[in-house]
Design an enzyme around this catalytic site. Structure first.
Site, mmCIF file in Angstrom:
data_model
loop_
_atom_site.group_PDB
_atom_site.id
_atom_site.type_symbol
_atom_site.label_atom_id
_atom_site.label_comp_id
_atom_site.label_asym_id
_atom_site.label_seq_id
_atom_site.Cartn_x
_atom_site.Cartn_y
_atom_site.Cartn_z
ATOM 1 N N LYS A 64 39.498 43.922 79.872
ATOM 2 C CA LYS A 64 40.701 44.722 79.627
ATOM 3 C C LYS A 64 40.830 45.128 78.158
ATOM 4 C CE LYS A 64 44.089 41.062 78.766
ATOM 5 N NZ LYS A 64 44.414 41.475 77.398
ATOM 6 N N THR A 65 40.418 44.250 77.236
ATOM 7 C CA THR A 65 40.519 44.591 75.818
ATOM 8 C C THR A 65 39.613 45.764 75.481
ATOM 9 O OG1 THR A 65 40.986 42.268 75.309
ATOM 10 C CG2 THR A 65 40.332 43.679 73.480
ATOM 11 N N ASP A 251 49.655 46.068 76.486
ATOM 12 C CA ASP A 251 48.776 44.975 76.908
ATOM 13 C C ASP A 251 49.616 43.876 77.567
ATOM 14 O OD1 ASP A 251 46.533 43.416 77.238
ATOM 15 O OD2 ASP A 251 46.398 42.792 75.138
ATOM 16 N N GLU A 252 49.003 43.133 78.493
ATOM 17 C CA GLU A 252 49.648 41.977 79.149
ATOM 18 C C GLU A 252 51.006 42.353 79.744
ATOM 19 O OE1 GLU A 252 47.891 39.475 79.615
ATOM 20 O OE2 GLU A 252 46.686 38.891 77.891
ATOM 21 N N GLN A 282 48.089 36.774 86.994
ATOM 22 C CA GLN A 282 48.131 35.881 85.840
ATOM 23 C C GLN A 282 49.516 35.855 85.187
ATOM 24 O OE1 GLN A 282 44.477 35.472 83.303
ATOM 25 N NE2 GLN A 282 43.891 37.403 84.251
ATOM 26 N N ARG A 630 39.121 30.224 84.079
ATOM 27 C CA ARG A 630 38.727 29.932 82.688
ATOM 28 C C ARG A 630 37.265 29.510 82.627
ATOM 29 N NH1 ARG A 630 41.469 33.094 80.915
ATOM 30 N NH2 ARG A 630 41.872 33.511 83.102
#
Length: 759
Positions: A64-65, A251-252, A282, A630
């Site tokens: 995503k970044t 973002d987020e 998330q 993770r």
């Protein structure tokens, strides 16, 4: 941050979908086709869909970044906007710095004049320009938490309210929640004002805001609240920002609260060129105001919005992704996506689900596997133990210390360094050794007893003059009237308490005494009355401390153990295993991840189920999904059949999440008895009318050690072993799970085999 020119520079011939005339394109360090060629088809579509509302559902590890930064650079490279006409919002300063650096690298030059930063940083910048509209000047001060609490205490005192009964921390929590929802004092309804001070919180909130204005100050919540209120009520200022910002990147998005959502919607009304990147699977921060509904209703909020799903994961192996996807599929409140491996790679190991007899064995299993991985050359930096609650770290910390494995607690203090634990240990030190002046000084006014600096100076002066400990000096001052009034009564009551607890220590033992001392001293009640978000965790830590004490024969032995543990060197910059909560692990990744404590009531957390019902359960499941994703190569989930809670043994029911993991991608290990017990227990959890209430656990007292299966590999007579408390020794006799050991320093002792390891 460079000065923005977007509010004054004319847009000229700029129109949606057209280049801005007269704006030379930046010089990219990569060819135009090259920076797009690095993207997969879904990522490229997200970058090139620049006009209109867009929601990018970016699963864990899907890049995503890269999409956000490339999209930002793409807008500038194709001359759709000046740098100052793109508003980019992140949740952390670190993310903002990273985006700035990556955009600059793609452009081949530093990007100047950007509106790029966190919600609070951007709103502070806006508020400096328009502060007069909310009764402030541009030089306003932003208060920190301590200043807020002092000001709220003044507000409570001015209203004639007892700050002990109605703590300023609790009022700060109420006010903070209202500000997170975009509610000024005038917008708070009577129905929402029922939880604090008998319905007087609205009035206190208004008084607090008036004092802030008088001080030319605001708190962090005000930054967003004030700017949102200005945009709501000042159409000319809103139109100014509509002209300024042609594109908005967020973002987020799943972590936004209501006031952040309102701020974004107001700014996006005109051009509607808003791109939100996030993952509804998330969203795990509802306890700090995040609203997963913000991302779920994106299509309704922005008619004609496009949704692009990033499902190619470049982090984890296929079994890990399949297990995580199978688990999260049980949530109903989601937009839906399925992660898949983004590159060719071997299938990798299945997710391991290990059933252990008790929590001590679970800690040993984790320690042994970490030791084995280290022997195989696995970097300790790439190993993490992720727990649901902070108090769970203690048993793993002590196990790693015993094994000599360096570790760090990420996002928090080591267990015995936490303030509430140090306070409780200070109480124990005074109980064991009345001459321990440092410990007495720490707790004489904790909880508050009115023993201020003047009283302490009197006690210190008497102690020095008579060359006696502080406790003796305090006792004499109480007797001869050297302390007066409420202070005298409070100190006398504390000293009588210690005398009573010493008798109890001899009669009832150290575990019962510690629990009683924490209750009767008012220390436990202090945290029960604290309404801050940290208070429940602090109470859990105190319960874990009592549980830890039960592993030792005496309180003195435990205190000696703690002193040795605190000397453990974290190893500076050396490789260390990471211990952290699941919430703290979001955004991180490791080769190997341990996920202990997957049991009903612990995970999913019963408090979350009680407070939020099905919504709470779905957030707990998202937290489990975050934990599994993770891991890059290896995920080990574990649960224990017995866990000691607050010094009592409690039979545990395996988490419902374990049964939701797809069997094809999971390897289940543990004794046959555990597997059978788990199957028998599961229907009791999920059938009937109350699916959110776990089966009532069986609780036995601390001295009733649950019967334990035979150790898989018996420790033979003559074997050399290690005991965490007694050190090294040799087994001289063995009977069932009890061993007679001749220790090198402690002499002959009878111990349970679970407390020793082959040396």
């Amino acid at each position: 941050m460079g000065a923005a020119t977007g509010l004054s520079r004319p847009l000229g011939a700029a129109r949606r979908g057209f280049y801005i005339e007269g704006v030379p394109p930046p010089s990219p360090s990569l060819a135009h086709a090259d920076y797009l060629a690095r993207l997969n088809p879904e990522q490229r579509e997200a970058v090139e869909t620049v006009d209109g509302p867009l929601l990018v559902l970016a699963g864990a590890g899907t890049g995503k970044t890269r999409v956000l930064t490339t999209r930002f650079a793409h807008i500038l490279l194709t001359r759709r906007a000046f740098p100052s006409q793109v508003l980019a919002v992140t949740f952390t300063n670190k993310a903002a710095r990273e985006m700035r650096e990556r955009v600059g690298a793609l452009l081949g030059q530093p990007a100047e004049g950007l509106w790029l930063g966190t919600f609070h940083a951007l709103c502070a910048r806006m508020l400096r320009r328009h502060a007069d509209h909310v009764g402030l000047t541009s030089s306003f001060t932003i208060l920190d938490t301590d200043d807020q609490l002092r000001l709220l205490k003044q507000v409570l005192e001015a209203a004639g309210l007892d700050s002990k009964r109605w703590p300023p921390q609790a009022l700060m929590g109420v006010v903070g929640r209202w500000k997170d929802r975009g509610l000024t004092p005038a917008r708070v309804t009577a129905a929402e004002d029922q939880d604090f001070a008998d319905g007087r919180a609205r009035t206190l909130y208004a008084a607090y805001q008036e004092r802030l204005a008088a001080l030319n100050s605001c708190d962090f919540g005000d930054l967003l609240l004030h700017v949102t209120e200005i945009l709501r009520t000042k159409s000319d200022i809103l139109a100014q920002y509509h002209r300024s910002f042609r594109y908005i990147l967020v973002d987020e998005y799943q972590d936004t609260n209501l006031v952040q959502y309102l701020w974004l919607r107001l700014l996006a009304q005109a051009h509607r060129n808003i791109c939100c990147v996030g993952d509804d699977d998330q969203s795990i921060y509802s306890w700090r105001g995040a609203e997963v509904e913000n991302i779920l209703r994106f299509e309704k909020d922005f008619e004609g919005a496009k949704i692009i799903r990033l499902e190619a994961n470049y982090r984890s192996t296929a079994p890990i992704l399949a297990a995580a996807s199978g688990l999260i599929a049980h949530n109903e409140g989601r937009l839906g996506k399925t992660l898949r491996p983004g590159r060719k790679q071997s299938d990798g190991e299945k997710v391991t689900v290990a059933g252990l007899w008790d929590s001590d064995e679970e800690a040993r299993m984790v320690g042994e596997r970490i030791e084995a991985l280290r022997r195989d050359g696995h970097s300790l930096t790439e190993i993490a133990v992720l727990v649901r609650a902070g108090h769970q770290t203690r048993s793993f910390e002590e196990r790693l210390i015993t094994l000599g494995v360096p570790y760090r607690v990420v996002g928090g203090l080591r267990f015995y360094e936490r303030a509430e634990i140090r306070d409780a240990i200070a109480y124990m030190r005074v109980l064991q050794q009345p001459a321990d002046d440092l410990a007495f000084e720490r707790i004489v006014n904790v909880p508050r007893r009115g023993v201020g600096d003047a009283a302490l100076r009197s006690i210190h002066g008497a102690a020095r003059a008579e060359r006696v400990p502080l406790t003796v000096a305090a006792s004499r001052l109480v007797a001869d009237g050297g302390l007066k009034g409420r202070v005298r009564d409070a100190v006398a009551d504390l000293l009588r308490g210690f005398a009573r607890w010493r008798e109890m220590l001899e009669r009832d033992g150290h575990v019962v005494t510690l629990a009683t001392m924490l209750d009767e001293s008012g220390y436990t009640e202090m945290w029960k009355q604290d309404k801050s978000a940290e208070a429940p965790g602090r109470l859990d830590n105190l319960k874990e401390l009592v549980r830890a004490l039960a592993d030792f024969e005496t309180m003195a032995g435990f205190l000696e153990h703690v002193a040795l543990v605190m000397e453990n060197d974290e190893g500076g910059d050396a490789e260390r295993v990471s211990l952290m909560t699941l919430h703290g692990a979001k955004g991180l990744e490791f080769d190997t991840v341990f996920l202990p404590g997957w049991e009903e009531g612990l995970f999913p957390n019963q408090r979350a189920l009680d407070e939020s019902g099905v919504k709470g359960l779905e957030e707990e499941r998202r937290l489990a999904y975050v934990g599994i994703t993770r891991a890059r190569r290896r995920a080990i989930v574990s649960h224990a059949a017995n866990r000691r809670i607050y010094a009592n043994w409690q039979s545990s029911t395996p988490s419902r999440f374990l049964e939701e993991l797809p069997d094809d991608h999971v390897e289940r290990t543990g004794s046959a008895a555990l597997a059978r017990d788990a199957m028998l227990a599961m229907p009791a959890v999920f059938t009937g009318q109350f699916p959110l209430v776990a089966r009532r656990p069986k609780i036995v007292e601390v001295w009733e050690q649950p019967p334990r299966p035979a150790r898989a590999i018996a420790i033979p007579v003559g074997a050399r072993v290690f005991h965490q408390k007694f050190g090294y020794g040799v087994v001289t006799a063995a009977e069932d799970d009890r061993l007679d050991v001749s220790f090198e320093k402690a002499g002959s002792k009878r111990v349970l085999d679970r407390f020793v390891e082959p040396a």
